[in-house]
Design an enzyme around this catalytic site. Structure first.
Site, short mmCIF file in Angstrom:
data_model
loop_
_atom_site.label_atom_id
_atom_site.label_comp_id
_atom_site.label_asym_id
_atom_site.label_seq_id
_atom_site.Cartn_x
_atom_site.Cartn_y
_atom_site.Cartn_z
N CYS A 1 -0.71 -7.60 34.35
CA CYS A 1 -0.14 -8.30 35.49
C CYS A 1 0.77 -7.30 36.19
O CYS A 1 1.75 -6.83 35.60
CB CYS A 1 0.66 -9.52 35.04
SG CYS A 1 1.69 -10.16 36.38
N LYS B 1 -18.76 -4.54 -4.19
CA LYS B 1 -17.99 -4.90 -3.00
C LYS B 1 -17.42 -6.30 -3.13
O LYS B 1 -18.17 -7.24 -3.41
CB LYS B 1 -18.90 -4.84 -1.77
CG LYS B 1 -19.32 -3.43 -1.39
CD LYS B 1 -18.14 -2.64 -0.90
CE LYS B 1 -18.36 -1.69 0.15
NZ LYS B 1 -18.76 -1.51 1.33
N ARG C 1 -15.38 14.28 4.69
CA ARG C 1 -16.72 14.12 4.14
C ARG C 1 -17.80 14.49 5.14
O ARG C 1 -18.81 15.07 4.80
CB ARG C 1 -16.93 12.67 3.68
CG ARG C 1 -18.32 12.50 3.11
CD ARG C 1 -18.47 11.25 2.30
NE ARG C 1 -18.85 10.12 3.12
CZ ARG C 1 -19.36 8.99 2.63
NH1 ARG C 1 -19.52 8.85 1.33
NH2 ARG C 1 -19.66 8.01 3.43
N TYR D 1 18.95 12.58 1.59
CA TYR D 1 19.90 13.48 2.22
C TYR D 1 19.95 14.83 1.50
O TYR D 1 19.84 15.89 2.11
CB TYR D 1 21.28 12.82 2.24
CG TYR D 1 22.38 13.76 2.64
CD1 TYR D 1 22.48 14.17 3.97
CD2 TYR D 1 23.28 14.24 1.71
CE1 TYR D 1 23.48 15.05 4.35
CE2 TYR D 1 24.28 15.12 2.08
CZ TYR D 1 24.37 15.52 3.41
OH TYR D 1 25.35 16.39 3.77
N GLU D 2 20.07 14.76 0.19
CA GLU D 2 20.12 16.01 -0.58
C GLU D 2 18.81 16.78 -0.44
O GLU D 2 18.80 18.01 -0.34
CB GLU D 2 20.35 15.70 -2.06
CG GLU D 2 21.78 15.30 -2.36
CD GLU D 2 21.91 14.73 -3.77
OE1 GLU D 2 22.40 15.46 -4.64
OE2 GLU D 2 21.50 13.58 -3.98
N PHE D 3 17.71 16.02 -0.43
CA PHE D 3 16.40 16.65 -0.28
C PHE D 3 16.34 17.41 1.05
O PHE D 3 15.95 18.57 1.12
CB PHE D 3 15.30 15.59 -0.34
CG PHE D 3 13.91 16.16 -0.30
CD1 PHE D 3 13.24 16.50 -1.46
CD2 PHE D 3 13.26 16.36 0.92
CE1 PHE D 3 11.96 17.03 -1.44
CE2 PHE D 3 11.98 16.90 0.97
CZ PHE D 3 11.33 17.24 -0.21
N ASP D 4 16.75 16.73 2.12
CA ASP D 4 16.70 17.35 3.44
C ASP D 4 17.58 18.59 3.52
O ASP D 4 17.23 19.57 4.17
CB ASP D 4 17.14 16.35 4.51
CG ASP D 4 16.10 15.27 4.71
OD1 ASP D 4 14.96 15.46 4.23
OD2 ASP D 4 16.42 14.24 5.31
N TYR E 1 -9.64 10.46 -6.89
CA TYR E 1 -10.66 9.77 -7.68
C TYR E 1 -11.69 10.65 -8.39
O TYR E 1 -12.40 10.15 -9.25
CB TYR E 1 -11.36 8.67 -6.89
CG TYR E 1 -12.11 9.10 -5.63
CD1 TYR E 1 -13.25 9.89 -5.70
CD2 TYR E 1 -11.67 8.67 -4.38
CE1 TYR E 1 -13.93 10.27 -4.55
CE2 TYR E 1 -12.35 9.04 -3.22
CZ TYR E 1 -13.47 9.84 -3.32
OH TYR E 1 -14.13 10.22 -2.20
N CYS F 1 7.36 -11.53 37.36
CA CYS F 1 6.64 -12.27 36.34
C CYS F 1 7.61 -12.62 35.19
O CYS F 1 8.12 -11.72 34.53
CB CYS F 1 5.49 -11.40 35.84
SG CYS F 1 4.42 -12.20 34.66
N SER G 1 -22.74 9.25 -1.07
CA SER G 1 -22.30 7.87 -0.86
C SER G 1 -22.35 7.17 -2.21
O SER G 1 -22.73 7.76 -3.20
CB SER G 1 -23.26 7.12 0.05
OG SER G 1 -23.20 7.60 1.34
P1 AMP Z 1 -19.60 4.47 0.85
O1 AMP Z 1 -18.88 5.15 1.95
O2 AMP Z 1 -19.65 2.99 0.96
O3 AMP Z 1 -20.94 5.10 0.55
O4 AMP Z 1 -18.74 4.70 -0.45
C1 AMP Z 1 -18.46 5.99 -0.90
C2 AMP Z 1 -17.04 6.31 -0.62
O5 AMP Z 1 -16.16 5.46 -1.31
C3 AMP Z 1 -16.68 7.67 -1.09
O6 AMP Z 1 -17.02 8.66 -0.17
C4 AMP Z 1 -15.19 7.57 -1.25
O7 AMP Z 1 -14.56 8.02 -0.08
C5 AMP Z 1 -14.90 6.09 -1.35
N1 AMP Z 1 -14.15 5.72 -2.57
C6 AMP Z 1 -13.06 4.93 -2.54
N2 AMP Z 1 -12.56 4.76 -3.76
C7 AMP Z 1 -13.32 5.48 -4.61
C8 AMP Z 1 -13.29 5.70 -6.01
N3 AMP Z 1 -12.37 5.12 -6.80
N4 AMP Z 1 -14.24 6.49 -6.52
C9 AMP Z 1 -15.19 7.06 -5.74
N5 AMP Z 1 -15.26 6.88 -4.41
C10 AMP Z 1 -14.35 6.10 -3.84
ZN ZN Z 2 2.50 -12.27 35.80
#
Ligand code: AMP
Ligand code: ZN
Length: 664
Positions: A420, A308, A133, A32-35, A221, A426, A80
């Protein structure tokens, strides 16, 4: 104080509160105060456009619309990550990189957040650009939308470099995702499939105020610049925190591969405790010097590796496909499974979404299937093991008639769901609409529950929500498990709902796509149902935030003779179908976004008056204290258990006077 000074101070103050709330999860003032402060700043900025700042905290509420997102070339390519799936994969990687660099290698381990990657450019401490990206070389500029994400700092603190880039993942935490979905289901929209796609889809919305409403987060990150003020990834984590970014606390510096494996093992189990989706661990060589020596392959850095997690899946048998009919008539196919243990719970059912999904999986009754649990609310079937299928199994025929009322189903062009069309005949649709009408956020009818509604309908006592107001005790008492007292409460509760304000009645009517927010907007704009019913589609779309789809749905609803009759009857019973003049004069939205619990006895106003004051000023009244409560208004003889609970949760307990001062 002159306005310039005042604006400057308010901006700083709000920035700091925003940081404490969204980055540190540790707010020190109430919403509230923030708003209030935010509103004050908005007013000052409107009166003094000469002090405009594109990074003022006021831009976080959004409002700007982006028609086309520009393509921007990344200054530093966004690579990637290579993936690994086992301890052996990791060992191989470590062996490879050891040959390429001298000296000990240490690693920073972070979780791999599953969302959308984002590159932020800062100059002189100010966010100047946010780019997705894309293909790694070029992405889309989504700055306006990203500025509404509260954990993205718009102005940095401390000793940041003059120009550099910050990278992170935009995620949608589970809780916010579920909440968004419940609201969607309630107004007849299809729920979003998973948090990741919803997060990346959100970034490309044209209306930034819609993005502002979504509880997105930016998890930092990495940083990029020609020269960085740090020597290791782990140091850069600390720096990013100092400058105001949200850097998940779980990141750890590991001295060797054993410690890395320990980290992975721990998080493979505990990742389910994280508030957002994670699909692995990212292991990075800690020394930037070593990173530079290792360099990049065509696609990814040699100095980093993603590990993974295995998606938690189980194998089971699909016993039967059944079909559910929702309040809006939407048909959802459901897989009834042989019960199986998955990620700590027993799974018996999975959603099949729609006919396309069934065709895509070519799933048939009796099939052996793989079930996975991702960010979805209920588990999903990812594949069928066709090798286990008996050759005589016939393909699934999607139903053509409603399982509840036999009406032939319809499917609108461009929509995935079958419907439907027998809206008025129904049973689940009839029951669903009345259940929605009486629900807490709508008419909030005490003494009447969802099951009783179903009983009333199946016993032929009611066919629509207007019929509720004709119910008598004599009719209700013969129902199963209905004592005289409960019948009395039921009839009383229905009567009391005639006091529910117009905006909630409008929501209760159950017009498709008209959720709580839209209902409020329409009520405020038109002030009465008569005015709303007269509005044309063109007029409706001119109302702030009302799109064509909503407009069309409103028009269709009021075009129906049956609905017109129902509305006429509601009016005759005395249900609020307009905003009362007195209310118009007294209403404010001073308490917008705050939830109150009222406890004890009061001197100047009665409890009912107090509750009404809260609602008239845009606040919400709730019966019990939870983490979501903003304030407890305490009178004399406040319940001791309520007091303890409020104190435990750190919820401010205010007096009647405090409250009245708030709205005066
Ligand atoms: P991939 O899309 O499987 O090639 O994985 C790469 C992507 O992982 C990057 O573009 C990031 O968006 C994502 N990612 C998520 N967590 C991290 C992290 N802790 N460090 C680096 N990349 C990350
Ligand atoms: Zn029906």
């Amino acid at each position: 104080m002159n306005p310039e000074q005042q604006i400057k101070e308010l901006r700083e103050e709000l920035r700091e509160h925003n940081y404490k709330y969204y980055v540190l999860d540790n707010p020190v003032i109430s919403d509230y105060e923030f708003d209030l402060k935010l509103k004050q700043l908005q007013e000052l900025e409107a009166a003094h456009p000469e002090f405009y700042d594109p990074n003022s905290p006021t831009v976080r509420v959004g409002g700007e619309v982006t028609k086309n997102f520009n393509t921007v070339t990344h200054e530093f390519r966004m690579y990637s990550l290579d993936n690994s799936y086992s301890k052996d994969d990791l060992l191989d990687w470590v062996k490879r990189i050891r040959k390429l660099v001298d000296g000990e290698i240490q690693y920073t381990c972070e979780l791999k957040y599953d969302g959308a990657s984002m590159n932020l450019t800062y100059e002189n401490g100010k966010l100047i650009r946010a780019v997705t990206r894309g293909d790694g070389f070029q992405g889309d500029e989504v700055t306006t939308n990203v500025k509404t994400i509260k954990s993205v700092p718009l102005q940095l603190k401390g000793d940041y470099p003059e120009k550099f880039e910050m990278r992170g993942e935009i995620v949608l935490p589970f809780e916010g995702f579920k909440k968004m979905n419940l609201e969607r289901i309630d107004i007849g929209e299809e729920p979003y499939r998973n948090p990741r796609n919803t997060a990346s889809g959100s970034l490309k919305l044209q209306d930034s105020s819609e993005v502002a409403r979504r509880p997105l987060e930016f998890l930092w990150y990495s940083m990029k610049a020609n020269r960085l003020p740090v020597a290791t990834q782990y140091e850069s984590l600390q720096k990013a925190r100092e400058w105001g970014f949200k850097v998940p606390e779980v990141a750890k510096l590991c001295k060797n591969l054993d410690e890395v494996l320990e980290f992975i093992e721990y998080w493979d189990v505990h990742r389910h405790e994280m508030p957002y989706e994670t699909d692995g661990v990212v292991i990075k060589v800690n020394q930037l010097q070593q990173q530079e020596e290792l360099g990049y392959t065509a696609k990814s850095p040699r100095w980093a590796m993603a590990y993974k997690f295995k998606a938690e899946s189980a194998v089971t048998v699909l016993n039967k496909i059944t079909y559910q009919v929702g309040r809006t008539g939407a048909i959802t196919p459901v897989a009834n499974l042989e019960p199986v243990q998955l990620a700590g719970t027993i799974v018996k059912r999975a959603s099949l979404h729609n006919a396309d999904q069934i065709a895509k999986l070519d799933i048939r009754e009796g099939d052996t299937v793989f079930v996975e649990k991702g960010g979805e609310i209920i588990p999903k079937i990812t594949a069928v093991d066709t090798s286990k299928r008996a050759p005589s199994t016939p393909p699934t025929q999607y139903i053509e008639h409603c399982p509840e009322c036999e009406t032939p189903l319809e499917r609108k062009e461009g929509e995935a769901q079958h419907y439907c069309p027998n809206t008025d005949g129904c049973p689940p649709q009839i029951i669903g609409r009345i259940q929605h009408y009486i629900s807490r956020k709508a008419m909030d009818i005490e003494g009447l529950g969802g099951e009783t509604v179903a009983l009333l309908v199946t016993n032929g006592l009611i066919k629509n929500y207007a019929d509720l107001y004709d119910l008598t005790m004599e009719q209700v008492i013969p129902l199963e498990r209905m004592a005289e007292k409960s019948a009395e409460n039921l009839v009383k509760g229905i009567g009391a709902s005639k006091q529910i304000p117009f905006e909630r009645v409008l929501f209760a009517l159950g017009i498709r796509y008209v959720g709580e927010t839209v209902a409020k907007k329409l009520a405020k704009h038109y002030k009465s149902i008569d005015a709303l019913m007269e509005a044309s589609a063109e007029m409706l779309v001119n109302v702030d935030e009302i799109g064509e789809r909503i407009a069309e749905s409103v028009i269709t609803f009021f075009a129906s003779e049956d609905n017109k009759t129902i509305i006429r009857r509601l009016k005759d019973y005395g249900v609020q179908l307009e905003i009362s003049a007195e209310k118009l004069a007294n209403q404010t939205d001073k308490l917008q976004g705050n939830s109150f619990v009222v406890s004890g006895v009061f001197e100047q106003v009665s409890r009912t008056e107090l509750k009404k004051l809260i609602e008239d000023n845009g606040g919400k009244v709730s019966g019990s204290i939870s983490g979501k409560t903003s304030y407890v208004v305490a009178g004399e003889k406040m319940g001791p258990s309520k007091r303890t609970k409020a104190e435990e949760l750190g919820i401010p307990i205010i007096s009647e006077e405090d409250f009245l001062a708030m709205i005066s």
